[in-house]
Design an enzyme around this catalytic site. Structure first.
Site, PDB file in Angstrom:
ATOM      1  N   THR A 127       0.648  -0.877  -0.002  1.00  0.00           N
ATOM      2  CA  THR A 127       0.106   0.467   0.014  1.00  0.00           C
ATOM      3  C   THR A 127       0.924   0.827   0.024  1.00  0.00           C
ATOM      4  OG1 THR A 127      -1.781  -1.203   1.746  1.00  0.00           O
ATOM      5  CG2 THR A 127      -2.142   1.012   1.273  1.00  0.00           C
ATOM      6  N   THR A 135      -0.261  -9.959   1.922  1.00  0.00           N
ATOM      7  CA  THR A 135       0.757  -8.920   2.311  1.00  0.00           C
ATOM      8  C   THR A 135       0.133  -7.534   1.822  1.00  0.00           C
ATOM      9  OG1 THR A 135       2.857  -9.060   0.994  1.00  0.00           O
ATOM     10  CG2 THR A 135       1.942 -10.583   2.486  1.00  0.00           C
ATOM     11  N   GLU A 136       0.482  -6.492   3.383  1.00  0.00           N
ATOM     12  CA  GLU A 136       0.735  -5.149   2.234  1.00  0.00           C
ATOM     13  C   GLU A 136       1.636  -4.730   3.511  1.00  0.00           C
ATOM     14  OE1 GLU A 136      -1.167  -3.664   0.018  1.00  0.00           O
ATOM     15  OE2 GLU A 136      -2.790  -5.124  -0.418  1.00  0.00           O
ATOM     16  N   VAL A 137       2.739  -4.114   2.449  1.00  0.00           N
ATOM     17  CA  VAL A 137       3.959  -3.830   3.103  1.00  0.00           C
ATOM     18  C   VAL A 137       3.767  -1.895   2.624  1.00  0.00           C
ATOM     19  CG1 VAL A 137       5.389  -5.069   3.332  1.00  0.00           C
ATOM     20  CG2 VAL A 137       5.229  -3.554   1.659  1.00  0.00           C
TER      21      VAL A 137
END
Length: 313
Positions: free
Chosen positions: A180, A278-280
């Site tokens: 993101t 996943t969202e880093v």
């Protein structure tokens, strides 16, 4: 109601047609090389993996000359029907860099530790045109991660579904590696609103790592195993002012849920018991690009470790 102009293309309140899509496409500039950064890395792994092309993305229009991108997958050489099978995907959104390079690093440096313990199928860069333009959408201004459905209009999504189809019913898990970014708010969300003829509604970008679970098949223990591994590398996103993340209520710390199949999300294509997106957050002042890649690797390893433990329980 008059909708104010908030994006430099189209007419406020009217959905885009072909002319606006063409104008949007003309704004996209090639900034990096899929061949140099992805295909070359995949080529170097032929000694470790079965490498295959699972299709080709072909784009052209009256202005742009034809572009062709081979879509590449990595498959475990020690494949066995007795082992759990896991799909790892990156670059469904081409601009989400650590998803691509996290998948490639895992494949090059960590996958050997799982040989004979799990079957791995990896698609490290699902959207190569968007990877080169550092864009979320594909050439047709479509979001591949809303297009994983029957008769998909997105070439990238349709090709990945064809790759997975012969293995449906065999997958234990699927982890889909995303980011993101600040441009979600400055570019992508205004563009979506303009394309669809809707008003832009500002939101906030979470500062940290979080996960998306499936409302139709929540697996909280799986998500927490991933979060615990990632937290050693980068921070977990706090809640927003409403107690959620990106406007969605938490199901647990650092975890929200979406209807993966209903939304046409990549993580919904396998029917696996264990799925996670996943969202880093690469734009955080508290994280570096290296940490983001390392977080994706840690998430993948944690997912595999969990699946192996579950299979042996």
């Amino acid at each position: 109601m008059t909708i104010p102009r908030f994006y430099p293309l189209g007419t406020p309140g009217q959905a885009w047609g072909p002319a606006e899509v063409q104008q949007w496409r003309a704004r996209q500039v090639r900034q990096r090389s899929y061949a140099d950064e992805v295909l070359s890395a995949v080529e170097q792994m032929r000694a470790q993996w079965d490498v295959e092309s699972y299709g080709e993305v072909v784009y052209a229009d009256s202005v742009h000359s034809e572009e062709r991108f081979p879509l590449m997958a990595l498959r475990s050489r020690s494949w066995s029907s007795a082992l759990p099978t896991v799909l790892v995907t990156g670059g469904v959104h081409g601009y989400e860099t650590s998803g691509v390079h996290g998948a490639l690093r895992f494949a090059a440096e960590h996958a050997a530790a799982y040989a004979g313990r799990v079957n791995l199928l990896m698609a490290p860069c699902v959207s190569p045109w968007a990877y080169e333009r550092i864009q979320r959408w594909n050439f047709d201004a479509l979001d591949p991660n809303r297009s994983f459905r029957a008769d998909s209009p997105a070439q990238e999504s349709a090709a990945l579904m064809r790759l997975v189809a012969p293995l449906l019913g065999q997958f234990a898990a699927h982890i889909d590696l995303h980011e993101t970014t600040d441009t979600d708010e400055s570019e992508y969300r205004p563009a979506v609103a303009a394309r669809d003829g809707k008003p832009f509604e500002p939101a906030t970008i979470p500062d940290g790592f979080y996960l998306v679970d499936d409302t139709g098949n929540p697996q909280p223990a799986f998500q927490q195993a991933i979060l615990q591994a990632v937290e050693r590398i980068t921070h977990i996103a706090p809640t927003d002012g409403e107690g959620g993340i990106i406007g969605t209520p938490l199901s647990a710390r650092g975890v929200i849920e979406y209807d993966m199949v209903g939304w046409g999300l990549c993580a919904g294509i396998t029917g696996a018991r264990y799925t996670s997106t996943t969202e880093v957050y690469p734009d955080s002042p508290r994280a570096t690009p290296e940490q983001c890649v390392a977080a994706q690797v840690a998430a993948t390893c944690a997912a595999l470790d969990f699946v192996i433990r579950a299979a042996s329980a």
